[in-house]
Structures are given as C-alpha cells and as structure tokens.
Design an enzyme around this catalytic site. Sequence first.
Site, PDB file in Angstrom:
ATOM      1  CG  MET A 155       5.544   7.842 -10.697  1.00 26.44           C
ATOM      2  SD  MET A 155       5.990   9.583 -10.668  1.00 26.44           S
ATOM      3  CE  MET A 155       6.472   9.776  -8.946  1.00 26.44           C
ATOM      4  CE1 TYR A 191      15.611   5.858 -10.003  1.00 26.20           C
ATOM      5  CE2 TYR A 191      13.607   4.581  -9.664  1.00 26.20           C
ATOM      6  CZ  TYR A 191      14.248   5.709 -10.154  1.00 26.20           C
ATOM      7  OH  TYR A 191      13.523   6.681 -10.805  1.00 26.20           O
ATOM      8  CE  LYS A 244     -17.919  -0.837   3.165  1.00 25.78           C
ATOM      9  NZ  LYS A 244     -17.498  -1.250   4.514  1.00 25.78           N
TER      10      LYS A 244
END
Length: 377
Positions: free
Chosen positions: A321, A273, A50
């Site tokens: 990211m 950040y 799967k």
Amino acid sequence: MSHSAIASTGTRVMARVDPAAITHNLQQVRRRIGKSGAATDSPRIWATLKADAYGHGIRHVVPALADADGLAVAQLADVAPCRDAGWRGPILIHGGLQDIIDVTQLDQPDLHLVITHAQQLDWLEARPLHCPPPWIWLRYIGDMGYFGLGYDAYQKAYARCVPWLARGDIAGIGHLQHFASADTPTGIAAAEARFRALTAQLPGPRSTSNSATILCHPEHMSATDWVRPGRLLYGISPLPDRDGSSLGLRPAMSLHARLTAVQTVAAGTPLGYHGAFVAPVTMRVGVVNCGYSHGYPSHPPIGVPVLVNGRLARGLGQVTMDFLLVDLGDHPDATIGTPVVLWGTPELPAEHVAAICGGIAPELLAGLTGRVPIYAS
C-alpha cells in the site's frame, strides 16, 4: 518543487508538472498539423483536458495552453475550473448533457456540446431562455461503437437542429467522430469513408483526429477542421513502439519519492508478504515510500526500472500500500532520503514503465490518487 522541499514539508510522494513542457508540446502539435498544407488551411486545436487534464490538474495546465484554439473536457463540471484558470475561449464538452439538470449550467458563453443520443436534444430544448446559444457537435458512433448516433439517428438529429440554427437558438452545428484504430497504417480509412458519406451534404465543421491520427495520418489533416490532441500535449506517445521524447515531445509530469529504508540482506532472505521475493545473493535493498495507494502499479514485474539519484535501478516487483522495493546493488551511496523518480523523465518515460507493467501511460498519469500532491514548476 525540489526534493529538499519535499523533505522539509514532510511530503512522502509528489508529482511535478512542467507547464513549459505542455506549451512546447502544443507547439509541436501545431507544427505537425501545419505541415499538411498552407498555414491558413491548418486545422484548429481542441486541447483535451479529460480526467483533470490527464491527472496533471486543470489549474496547472490551462495557463500553458494559451495558444490553443479551444479546450475539450469530459463534462460540464469541468468548465468552471477552466474559466477559473483564466480560459475565456471555446470549450468542447465531450459528454454533452448528462441529464436534464445539466441545462442549468448552460448560462455560460462559448460552450460546445457533443450530442450522442436524441434525448440530449430533448434536454437542450428545456434550457433557460437567457442562456447563450451553444454550439452542437453531433457525434457519429463510427468504429468505436461505445456511444454516438447511428446513420439514421444522425440524419434525424441534424434535421432537428437546422431550424434551431436558423432561429439563433444554437450557434452552429459540427460533426465529430473518434477513430478506434488510428494508431495503425490503415486504421482510419473505412471509418473515415463512412463518416464522409454521412456528412458530405451537411454543412458545418468536422473534428475527427486524436493524437494517433495526427501522428499516423497527417494526410488526413486537410479533411478535418479541428483536431483533438490529448496524450501528445502531455508528452506521451499514443504509439506502442515510440515514446514522447522520440517524437520531439517533453514529458509534462514526473512522479517523485525517496528512500525510506536501506539494508543489506543475505542470500536466501525472503522479503515481502509470504516471502514473495527471495534474495538470490547478498544484496543492498531500498524501500521507496510509494505504493499502490499512491497510484503506482500494484503488481509490476521484477526489473521494472526506477531512477535512484538520477541513475537507473531495478525494482524488485514487491509493492505494498505504501512502499516498493528496489535493488541498490549499483547504488552504494544511496541512503535514507535519497531521491527516487518512479516515471516521467526522458531517461524513464511513463510509456516504458506502463508497458512493462502491462498498461498504458495515461493510466499512470490519471491514476495518481489524492494522496499525491501535484506541484507546477
């Protein structure tokens, strides 16, 4: 693929799949289920593929599973990649028919369809006459409760299939359920008793055992005809207090990146950040070219481990990211380009990293994004 090869191709992040580890892990599963009785009585193995073989890639995994008795996939669309990879044996489709359009894909031999609701049987009746007869596996809803046939619906479905079997419209009828709590000592007793009562007078093979059942309930192997290992094949433990290596398994996938920047920062320097990490002392910090866009957890705690040039280092909890930060205090020789492993070795099991990040290892394996190329070696 070596790390120097990564650098030469410009690949930022890559995953490595070890087919030999998968073959080894299948042998370990075979050994475990064989201990429950005579070899001739040992259950057969549906090797579970799967989620594109738990993120490893069906094309990489199928050749390593040549000794499996069958493959188990999520949907009919997964059958073609298995055949393209050379598999000619039976394939179990957990999702069965998703809608009536799926019957156009039944013109293939040795398909085993899991049935979870009566409408799937309606669709099956509409399949083209030239299709080879598939196997039918009725799924009892059991203690998972997600989907499946309840007690009465199961009996009706079986009665509906019996004349099909007599006419040769289907190749066989099997019985299947999935345990919800197999990773606990008493987790299958009640569910198994209900399933046994339901199917006691119904001929056909049974399939009830996932990876956790194989490990925690070996005595149950004599009561099932097919087992369905998933995590074990990929070297991943389904138990919260064990990793695959401690079970004699080998990790089949590892995630690799490299340092893309190294700097020394003074005590009190904010990083990330909103200055989310503040250097407590003067320290060397490395930037690894892997982030949440590659599938790495987006909010790991400070201290999540990584391997820098083969030795443990401490992640600093900051993931963007494309990048994450690591403490290089114990790695004075680390420079730009130094190899980093994020998870997937005996020294850094995926289970360990996932648990620290509040998840499970299959999330890491299957959660890699399309930005991460996967190589078998």
